[in-house]
Design a protein around this motif. Structure first.
Motif, PDB file in Angstrom:
ATOM      1  N   MET A 140       0.846  -1.195   0.000  1.00  0.00           N
ATOM      2  CA  MET A 140       0.000   0.000   0.000  1.00  0.00           C
ATOM      3  C   MET A 140       0.883   1.247   0.000  1.00  0.00           C
ATOM      4  N   GLU A 141       0.531   2.218  -0.825  1.00  0.00           N
ATOM      5  CA  GLU A 141       1.272   3.459  -0.926  1.00  0.00           C
ATOM      6  C   GLU A 141       1.185   4.255   0.386  1.00  0.00           C
ATOM      7  N   ASP A 142       2.295   4.922   0.752  1.00  0.00           N
ATOM      8  CA  ASP A 142       2.281   5.801   1.917  1.00  0.00           C
ATOM      9  C   ASP A 142       1.495   7.074   1.635  1.00  0.00           C
ATOM     10  N   ASN A 143       1.477   7.488   0.355  1.00  0.00           N
ATOM     11  CA  ASN A 143       0.788   8.709  -0.035  1.00  0.00           C
ATOM     12  C   ASN A 143      -0.484   8.365  -0.809  1.00  0.00           C
ATOM     13  N   THR A 144      -1.600   8.877  -0.345  1.00  0.00           N
ATOM     14  CA  THR A 144      -2.852   8.638  -1.056  1.00  0.00           C
ATOM     15  C   THR A 144      -2.902   9.412  -2.359  1.00  0.00           C
ATOM     16  N   LEU A 145      -2.405  10.648  -2.345  1.00  0.00           N
ATOM     17  CA  LEU A 145      -2.439  11.500  -3.536  1.00  0.00           C
ATOM     18  C   LEU A 145      -1.085  12.145  -3.743  1.00  0.00           C
ATOM     19  N   VAL A 146      -0.580  12.029  -4.968  1.00  0.00           N
ATOM     20  CA  VAL A 146       0.669  12.699  -5.346  1.00  0.00           C
ATOM     21  C   VAL A 146       0.442  13.396  -6.684  1.00  0.00           C
ATOM     22  N   ILE A 147       0.519  14.716  -6.665  1.00  0.00           N
ATOM     23  CA  ILE A 147       0.384  15.519  -7.884  1.00  0.00           C
ATOM     24  C   ILE A 147       1.772  16.001  -8.282  1.00  0.00           C
ATOM     25  N   THR A 148       2.129  15.800  -9.546  1.00  0.00           N
ATOM     26  CA  THR A 148       3.452  16.182 -10.023  1.00  0.00           C
ATOM     27  C   THR A 148       3.330  16.977 -11.316  1.00  0.00           C
ATOM     28  N   GLY A 149       3.838  18.193 -11.301  1.00  0.00           N
ATOM     29  CA  GLY A 149       3.907  19.005 -12.511  1.00  0.00           C
ATOM     30  C   GLY A 149       2.562  19.266 -13.163  1.00  0.00           C
ATOM     31  N   LEU A 150       1.512  19.400 -12.370  1.00  0.00           N
ATOM     32  CA  LEU A 150       0.167  19.553 -12.938  1.00  0.00           C
ATOM     33  C   LEU A 150       0.008  20.907 -13.628  1.00  0.00           C
ATOM     34  N   ARG A 151      -0.483  20.852 -14.858  1.00  0.00           N
ATOM     35  CA  ARG A 151      -0.775  22.066 -15.626  1.00  0.00           C
ATOM     36  C   ARG A 151      -2.175  21.919 -16.227  1.00  0.00           C
ATOM     37  N   ALA A 152      -3.088  22.771 -15.799  1.00  0.00           N
ATOM     38  CA  ALA A 152      -4.462  22.757 -16.296  1.00  0.00           C
ATOM     39  C   ALA A 152      -4.722  24.049 -17.056  1.00  0.00           C
ATOM     40  N   VAL A 153      -5.210  23.923 -18.292  1.00  0.00           N
ATOM     41  CA  VAL A 153      -5.304  25.062 -19.205  1.00  0.00           C
ATOM     42  C   VAL A 153      -6.736  25.255 -19.674  1.00  0.00           C
TER      43      VAL A 153
END
Length: 325
Positions: A1-14
């Motif tokens: 099981m991952e230690d992190n539930t959510l990991v966002i990396t370099g997110l770009r929303a346009v």
């Protein structure tokens, strides 16, 4: 099981506009460890809600995630089909939306809308789903919950509609709960009750919570870690105590300086000068530079990197290290 539930990396929303594309979220990195509450703070229009909608796969058309990864329990959500993401929403991932009136279906009773989540994702029959929904309504402080089950959104106040949305988000005890200004329309007593429920959800179920808020008092009370967002970018991130004890970015200092204090008499509240930049034509250097009273000449020319200062404290400022030692 991952230690992190959510990991966002370099997110770009346009979002495309007649005046050119607008990157409402531009290179955001953010992590929500399992069983923690992480705060995301900043002025209106800085990209907090767009970040949340990107995670949920609910960006309004014609907005799109142009770059980056959104990993939920180790799985990149940006690679999933819409049916696969729909199975996660409301079950393992849930969101409390900022405006409950536009999020609830006006032609169905509110209890039926919450019960439908339980029937779809938990397989409850109609009677069991109704009983569970009434109990959820009671937990979030809805008076006479059995009668409110059959009420329509238009028959409820803004505060009651918000509590219905909170009950719906908590129904399946999700692994990730995104709460976008969840207590804005609620009075102080109900706000405290909802915040206790969120804390209980974290403790009892290991739910990871991303809390989007303007209320720095709520952040101080509830969050383990804080990300400060400005003009589509993260400008500071730290454990909550460290951020309040020693903020390093001028924007964070401004946010904290604008909080009223019962211990210090001031003739007027501090206000950050200037306005948020137009993201169609953002400043070429630091995006906070035009409003900053500590800016250097290079701040207007080069984008400062997100720099680690130790103990997980990150700051996007050329002068951040000057406060050390």
């Amino acid at each position: 099981m991952e230690d992190n539930t959510l990991v966002i990396t370099g997110l770009r929303a346009v979002f495309p506009t007649p005046g050119g594309p607008v990157a409402a979220v531009d290179g955001v990195d953010l992590t929500v460890p399992r069983g923690t509450i992480v705060g995301l703070v900043g002025e209106s229009g800085c990209g907090k809600s767009v970040t949340a909608l990107s995670v949920m796969g609910l960006l309004p058309h014609p907005g799109r995630v142009e770059a980056g990864q959104i990993r939920f329990d180790g799985q990149d959500l940006t690679t999933l089909s819409e049916p696969a993401r729909r199975k996660l929403r409301g079950d393992r991932m849930a969101m409390i939306f900022q405006d409950p009136m536009t999020s609830l279906n006006p032609v169905y009773a509110v209890g039926r809308q919450v019960a439908e989540v339980l029937r779809l994702h938990r397989g409850l029959d109609r009677k069991a789903a109704r009983a569970k929904t009434v109990e959820l309504f009671r937990q979030v402080g809805i008076p006479d919950p059995a009668a409110r089950y059959d009420a329509y959104p238009r028959q409820l106040s803004g505060g009651l509609r918000q509590r219905v949305m909170i009950a719906m988000a908590m129904a399946c005890q999700p692994d990730l709960l995104i709460a976008d200004e969840p207590t804005t329309a609620l009075d102080g007593t109900i706000q405290a009750q909802i915040l206790r429920l969120m804390g209980q959800l974290r403790r009892d179920n290991g739910t990871a919570i991303l809390l989007i808020t303007h209320n720095m008092g709520v952040v101080a009370q509830l969050c383990d870690q804080v990300y400060v967002m400005y003009a589509g970018q993260i400008v500071e991130a730290a454990e909550t105590f460290a951020l309040f004890a020693a903020p390093r970015h001028p924007y964070t200092l401004g946010l904290l300086g604008a909080i009223p204090s019962v211990e210090e008499e001031r003739p007027r509240l501090y206000a950050i000068p200037g306005t948020v930049p137009d993201l169609r034509t953002p400043p070429p250097g630091c995006r906070f530079c035009p409003r900053c009273d500590r800016a250097l000449p290079r701040c207007a020319q080069a984008v400062p990197p997100l720099t680690a200062l130790g103990d997980g404290h990150l700051v996007r400022c050329f002068r951040a290290g000057e406060e050390e030692g």
